[in-house]
Design an enzyme around this catalytic site. Sequence first.
Site, PDB file in Angstrom:
ATOM      1  N   GLU A  16      42.664  20.608  32.843  1.00 56.53           N
ATOM      2  CA  GLU A  16      42.266  21.588  33.858  1.00 56.53           C
ATOM      3  C   GLU A  16      41.530  20.872  34.984  1.00 56.53           C
ATOM      4  O   GLU A  16      40.586  20.121  34.736  1.00 56.53           O
ATOM      5  CB  GLU A  16      41.364  22.663  33.236  1.00 56.53           C
ATOM      6  CG  GLU A  16      40.686  23.587  34.216  1.00 56.53           C
ATOM      7  CD  GLU A  16      41.667  24.312  35.138  1.00 56.53           C
ATOM      8  OE1 GLU A  16      41.485  24.224  36.370  1.00 56.53           O
ATOM      9  OE2 GLU A  16      42.605  24.965  34.622  1.00 56.53           O
ATOM     10  N   GLY A  25      40.447  29.722  34.606  1.00 55.63           N
ATOM     11  CA  GLY A  25      41.388  29.991  35.682  1.00 55.63           C
ATOM     12  C   GLY A  25      40.870  30.984  36.710  1.00 55.63           C
ATOM     13  O   GLY A  25      39.669  31.256  36.816  1.00 55.63           O
ATOM     14  N   THR A  26      41.809  31.537  37.481  1.00 59.53           N
ATOM     15  CA  THR A  26      41.460  32.519  38.505  1.00 59.53           C
ATOM     16  C   THR A  26      40.743  33.711  37.890  1.00 59.53           C
ATOM     17  O   THR A  26      39.749  34.218  38.426  1.00 59.53           O
ATOM     18  CB  THR A  26      42.734  32.990  39.238  1.00 59.53           C
ATOM     19  OG1 THR A  26      43.276  31.891  39.976  1.00 59.53           O
ATOM     20  CG2 THR A  26      42.423  34.133  40.197  1.00 59.53           C
ATOM     21  N   GLY A  58      46.163  16.798  36.527  1.00 56.08           N
ATOM     22  CA  GLY A  58      47.248  16.108  35.837  1.00 56.08           C
ATOM     23  C   GLY A  58      48.473  15.931  36.718  1.00 56.08           C
ATOM     24  O   GLY A  58      48.783  16.773  37.566  1.00 56.08           O
ATOM     25  N   VAL A 109      46.628  45.647  44.884  1.00 54.40           N
ATOM     26  CA  VAL A 109      45.543  45.758  43.900  1.00 54.40           C
ATOM     27  C   VAL A 109      44.263  45.112  44.408  1.00 54.40           C
ATOM     28  O   VAL A 109      43.183  45.730  44.413  1.00 54.40           O
ATOM     29  CB  VAL A 109      45.976  45.126  42.560  1.00 54.40           C
ATOM     30  CG1 VAL A 109      44.801  45.094  41.591  1.00 54.40           C
ATOM     31  CG2 VAL A 109      47.141  45.897  41.956  1.00 54.40           C
ATOM     32  N   ILE A 110      44.353  43.861  44.863  1.00 48.45           N
ATOM     33  CA  ILE A 110      43.153  43.146  45.305  1.00 48.45           C
ATOM     34  C   ILE A 110      42.531  43.835  46.508  1.00 48.45           C
ATOM     35  O   ILE A 110      41.317  44.067  46.564  1.00 48.45           O
ATOM     36  CB  ILE A 110      43.494  41.676  45.614  1.00 48.45           C
ATOM     37  CG1 ILE A 110      43.943  40.949  44.346  1.00 48.45           C
ATOM     38  CG2 ILE A 110      42.293  40.966  46.233  1.00 48.45           C
ATOM     39  CD1 ILE A 110      44.469  39.551  44.593  1.00 48.45           C
ATOM     40  N   GLU A 127      48.072  48.034  55.451  1.00 46.27           N
ATOM     41  CA  GLU A 127      49.150  47.769  54.495  1.00 46.27           C
ATOM     42  C   GLU A 127      50.503  47.876  55.203  1.00 46.27           C
ATOM     43  O   GLU A 127      50.767  48.838  55.920  1.00 46.27           O
ATOM     44  CB  GLU A 127      49.088  48.756  53.326  1.00 46.27           C
ATOM     45  CG  GLU A 127      50.291  48.778  52.413  1.00 46.27           C
ATOM     46  CD  GLU A 127      50.652  47.402  51.851  1.00 46.27           C
ATOM     47  OE1 GLU A 127      51.848  47.049  51.915  1.00 46.27           O
ATOM     48  OE2 GLU A 127      49.744  46.689  51.377  1.00 46.27           O
ATOM     49  N   HIS A 133      36.456  65.517  20.723  1.00 52.52           N
ATOM     50  CA  HIS A 133      35.969  66.357  21.815  1.00 52.52           C
ATOM     51  C   HIS A 133      34.442  66.299  21.837  1.00 52.52           C
ATOM     52  O   HIS A 133      33.811  66.285  20.780  1.00 52.52           O
ATOM     53  CB  HIS A 133      36.424  67.806  21.599  1.00 52.52           C
ATOM     54  CG  HIS A 133      35.850  68.769  22.600  1.00 52.52           C
ATOM     55  ND1 HIS A 133      36.357  68.880  23.882  1.00 52.52           N
ATOM     56  CD2 HIS A 133      34.809  69.639  22.519  1.00 52.52           C
ATOM     57  CE1 HIS A 133      35.666  69.806  24.530  1.00 52.52           C
ATOM     58  NE2 HIS A 133      34.711  70.286  23.726  1.00 52.52           N
TER      59      HIS A 133
END
Length: 477
Positions: A32, A38-39, A113, A182-183, A202, A456
């Site tokens: 890594e 990661g993200t 890597g 989404v983001i 958008e 409930h």
Amino acid sequence: MTHQICVMGAGPGGYVAAVRAAQQGAAVTLIEKENPGGTCLNWGCIPSKVLITTAELFERFRRAADFGITLTGNVAVDMAHLMARKEKVIADQIKGLHKLFDHHRIRYIQGSGHILKTGVIEVPQPDGPALAVAWDRLILATGSRPLDLPGLAVDGRRILSSNDALALDRVPPSLLIVGGGVIGCEFAHLFSSLGAQVTVVEALDRLLPLPSVDAACSKVLQREMKKRRIGFMTNRTVQTISETQEGLRVVIGASPFNIAPTAKEKEPVEMFVDTVLMAVGRTPNTDGIGLEKTRVEVDERGWVKTDDHMRTADPAVFAVGDVLGPSRIMLAHAAAAEAQVAADNALGADRRMDYRAVPGAIFTSPEVATVGLTEIQAKAGGHAVRSDEVLFRTLGKAQVIGALAGQAKIVSDSVTGRILGVHIIGPHATELIAEGTLAVNKGLTVEDLVGTIHAHPTLAEIMSETAMKAADRPLHG
């Protein structure tokens, strides 16, 4: 003979693949270039939810009077403390991952890597010679990064990526978000709750324009955003951004995806804002890792191609997660599922990844969660489709917590009653979708849910109520 498995990338796909391979006795090396997680852990799921949790709590304070609580004094967000908490949560998770690697005897190497040839990866080290890692099978999990648009380059100061937005030391007074996926929508609700004046642009005709998101969810979300005074423009794109004394001058024009724009949509709109957040997509982390030394194939944008066994065109190389691109499902939990398939197959199994019941979780306000087919997709697939909806406001628990907006929808086969998809927008939708995921995964029918007693008063009753409606015997919906 012990198999030597090398995994490039330690995000949700990479580290899960490493653990799964190690559990089966393989000698595993995990490479890594930054921090493990990661993200998702470092710039996505976890840090954004830390900030969203604070934003939700802040909103609850604002509504305290509705719940019989009188607050005195000023309630404000301490951004420095919030960012420190975010960093602590991330650090604790990273520490946990390192313990996990030690427990499974996974060799963890920090560095970038590069594939030298089949069976060998070189990892340069800052304080010594490069390490050579031998492998029998390679699993690529190098992920993706935010995408820059031509002419709208991120500078990390006034024009931000999603990574930058998670490290702000202040709440911008005005924020324009480019991209209503989404983001973009999650950040719109986050920064609006913290006090920013937010506008979302958008290019497509609705917010959350994903095939997996039911159009009814987008409609409810847009209605709730208007109530929160979050501005949005659909069928529009940002054309230029320039810096002036008044702030960033943003020119917004008609979208190229709008085949028949109205006269109003053709007219450019000019806005001045403090900050712009680019949330328009991702690009793969495949540059410079030596794929040309393998038989791995990529598409025109650089996304790695695999089959449903997670095999690439190179029989010794597998790939999982975001590096596969939007033709698959770019979600952390999808990557983890792919990783288990890849690790098993790298060690001789013949498993296939099943994408039919991968849930989506969107942390807007209200939350959105989906699994399985939308009504449109089900009809296109030749099913005899029925669709049934129940509003959250019919639930006692929704009234108790003061979260009335939203609905649940079950898409089912009208002949067999089998549940084809579940689409929820409302309080805690991202938790409630688990029952829908199980139903789609196991091929359950609406009668199976009707026959399941739900406690409930709970929000989970929304699934029972919707199933009863789909079975033509609604109680309250």
